[in-house]
Design a protein around this motif. Structure first.
Motif, short mmCIF file in Angstrom:
data_model
loop_
_atom_site.label_atom_id
_atom_site.label_comp_id
_atom_site.label_asym_id
_atom_site.label_seq_id
_atom_site.Cartn_x
_atom_site.Cartn_y
_atom_site.Cartn_z
N ASP A 176 0.81 -1.22 0.00
CA ASP A 176 0.00 0.00 0.00
C ASP A 176 0.84 1.27 0.00
OD1 ASP A 176 -2.65 -1.06 -0.01
OD2 ASP A 176 -2.33 -1.71 2.06
N GLY A 177 2.17 1.13 -0.19
CA GLY A 177 3.00 2.33 -0.26
C GLY A 177 4.21 2.26 0.65
N PRO A 178 5.02 3.32 0.68
CA PRO A 178 6.24 3.36 1.48
C PRO A 178 5.99 3.09 2.96
CG PRO A 178 6.22 5.16 -0.08
CD PRO A 178 4.86 4.53 -0.14
N VAL A 179 7.02 2.53 3.60
CA VAL A 179 6.92 2.10 5.00
C VAL A 179 7.97 2.84 5.83
CG1 VAL A 179 7.08 0.14 6.58
CG2 VAL A 179 6.14 -0.18 4.27
N ARG A 180 7.56 3.33 6.97
CA ARG A 180 8.50 3.94 7.92
C ARG A 180 8.91 2.90 8.96
NH1 ARG A 180 10.34 8.92 9.37
NH2 ARG A 180 9.06 9.83 7.70
N LEU A 181 10.23 2.79 9.19
CA LEU A 181 10.79 1.89 10.20
C LEU A 181 11.26 2.73 11.38
CD1 LEU A 181 11.23 0.52 7.30
CD2 LEU A 181 12.95 -0.87 8.44
N LYS A 182 10.90 2.32 12.60
CA LYS A 182 11.25 3.10 13.79
C LYS A 182 11.70 2.14 14.89
CE LYS A 182 7.22 5.15 14.33
NZ LYS A 182 6.16 6.14 14.71
N LEU A 183 12.96 2.27 15.29
CA LEU A 183 13.41 1.52 16.45
C LEU A 183 12.65 1.99 17.68
CD1 LEU A 183 17.27 1.40 15.91
CD2 LEU A 183 15.74 -0.57 16.01
N GLN A 204 17.67 -1.70 4.69
CA GLN A 204 17.51 -0.99 5.96
C GLN A 204 17.40 -1.96 7.13
OE1 GLN A 204 14.34 1.94 5.54
NE2 GLN A 204 15.18 2.60 3.58
N LEU A 205 16.77 -3.09 6.91
CA LEU A 205 16.67 -4.09 7.97
C LEU A 205 18.05 -4.68 8.28
CD1 LEU A 205 13.36 -5.98 7.07
CD2 LEU A 205 13.73 -4.35 8.94
#
Length: 405
Positions: A176-183, A204-205
């Motif tokens: 469904d679109g770009p994903v934000r990753l947040k620790l 990024q992972l």
């Protein structure tokens, strides 16, 4: 642990316990607290000097507002104290165990400016989303109830505690679109990135510290790309004085040209979330009303789903905007159950309500200005002015607004 939990009075959904008398509008000021002393507790070992200076200053103003003596010097969070020795407690971090709260003499919301949670992960942004599947890795005490209760009050997303689960969660969201990753352990926007395709997600992972993901968790959620606005929604209890607020955050540029937190402007009303929802409705701003409703749902879910939870200072970041496909989205990003960036404005507004019992609302701001800054506005309360080794010249102050400003 059960005996410790019995010592703590849980929050009643943003309302004080039935036995507490909330100071009514129009009545003569009375003592806000039976505590004779207020103590600042430095829980965060990695706090920078400008943060500590600001937090100490806010604690001192709270002591004056409540009519308490201020304990000079920071209190160690892991020591043992005689019952009542610390009086009213202002920690600079959420208290992350019921045992720690007991050691500090905290038995209910009337004993601190901040919050208490039963486990460290509850104080982080990791609780905002549910797991990728029921049997996914999670810390002891994870609440399925909370994720279900807030699902419609947060952005689409998942919380994970392994890289395998992160790959699966990211693949689902990328559809469904770009994903934000947040620790989960990131503060102030640190430890975040945006993946726009599968290759970027994988890269990024792979760059993330595996031990941090497994210990503290990782949030993956839909990224908002346009028209982004962040609301600050809060609930405050200072002894018998109860107030709530809505407001907006603003960013500024650091000396390195990066966008960083620049302050908040809050409209504070006497009373809890019910009064705040009416104030938002009366403002004629549907976005404000929606933000308040989302934060109230999140707060009530925390009260109901985490045994022993309490918070006399609760702040919720609520984001509104459009994703890459132009869809309107809104949701709570994270919570703060501790003294925070908006607390200077909170104290200024509480003081105004305290000094004039007939007053129903107050508007106040905090400002964090990077670089050299000239004279402060008239009436501003300075909390810090100096040169931080990391961010350079920095000035932090709060200001109570008049009706004209």
């Amino acid at each position: 642990m059960a005996n410790v939990a019995a010592l703590l009075v849980p929050s009643a959904g943003g309302r004080p316990p039935p036995t507490a008398a909330v100071e009514p509008a129009g009545s003569p000021p009375t003592a806000l607290t039976p505590h004779q002393r207020l103590s600042f507790v430095a829980c965060r070992a990695d706090a920078r000097e400008h943060e500590l200076a600001t937090q100490r200053g806010i604690a001192q103003r709270l002591a004056t507002l409540m009519g308490c003596d201020f304990t000079e010097g920071d209190v160690a969070p892991d020591a043992s104290y005689l019952p009542g020795a610390l009086g009213y407690v202002v920690p600079n971090e959420t208290i992350t165990s019921l045992e720690a709260a007991r050691r500090l003499g905290i038995r209910g919301e009337e004993d601190l400016f901040g919050g208490v949670v039963p486990a460290p992960f509850v104080a982080s942004k990791i609780i905002t989303h549910g797991l990728i599947r029921p049997d996914a890795a999670a810390p002891e005490g994870w609440s399925k109830c909370f994720g279900e209760r807030v699902r419609d009050s947060v952005l689409p997303g998942y919380s994970v505690f392994s890289l395998d689960d992160a790959r699966e969660a990211g693949a689902r969201l990328l559809a469904d679109g770009p994903v934000r990753l947040k620790l989960a352990c990131g503060i102030g926007g640190s430890g975040q990135s945006v993946a726009r395709d599968a290759a970027a997600l994988q890269a990024q992972l792979e760059a993330l510290p595996v031990d941090q993901v497994e210990r503290h968790g990782l949030v993956l959620e839909r990224n908002l790309a346009d028209g982004v606005k962040t609301w600050s929604i809060g609930l405050l209890r200072l002894g018998t004085l109860v107030a709530s607020y809505f407001g907006t955050q603003r960013n500024t540029l650091s000396r390195h040209g990066q966008e960083v937190y620049g302050g908040s402007t809050l409209t504070v009303v006497r009373g809890g979330f019910e009064r705040l929802e009416q104030l938002a409705l009366d403002s004629g701003d549907p976005e404000a009303s929606r933000a308040v409703a989302l934060a109230r749902t999140y707060h009530q879910a925390a009260c109901d789903c985490f045994e022993g939870f309490l918070a006399s200072r609760a702040n919720y970041d609520v984001v509104q905007g459009r994703d890459a496909a132009g869809r309107e989205c809104a949701g709570v990003l994270e919570q703060s159950w501790r003294i925070g960036g908006a607390s200077g404005a909170e104290v200024a507004a509480l003081q105004a309500l305290r000094e004039d019992p007939r007053r129903e609302t107050a508007r106040a701001s905090t400002v964090e200005a990077h670089g050299d800054l000239g004279p402060l506005p008239e009436g501003a309360v300075l909390y810090y002015r100096g040169v931080d080794e990391h961010v350079g010249p920095l000035t932090k102050y709060a200001l109570l607004h008049t009706d004209e400003s």
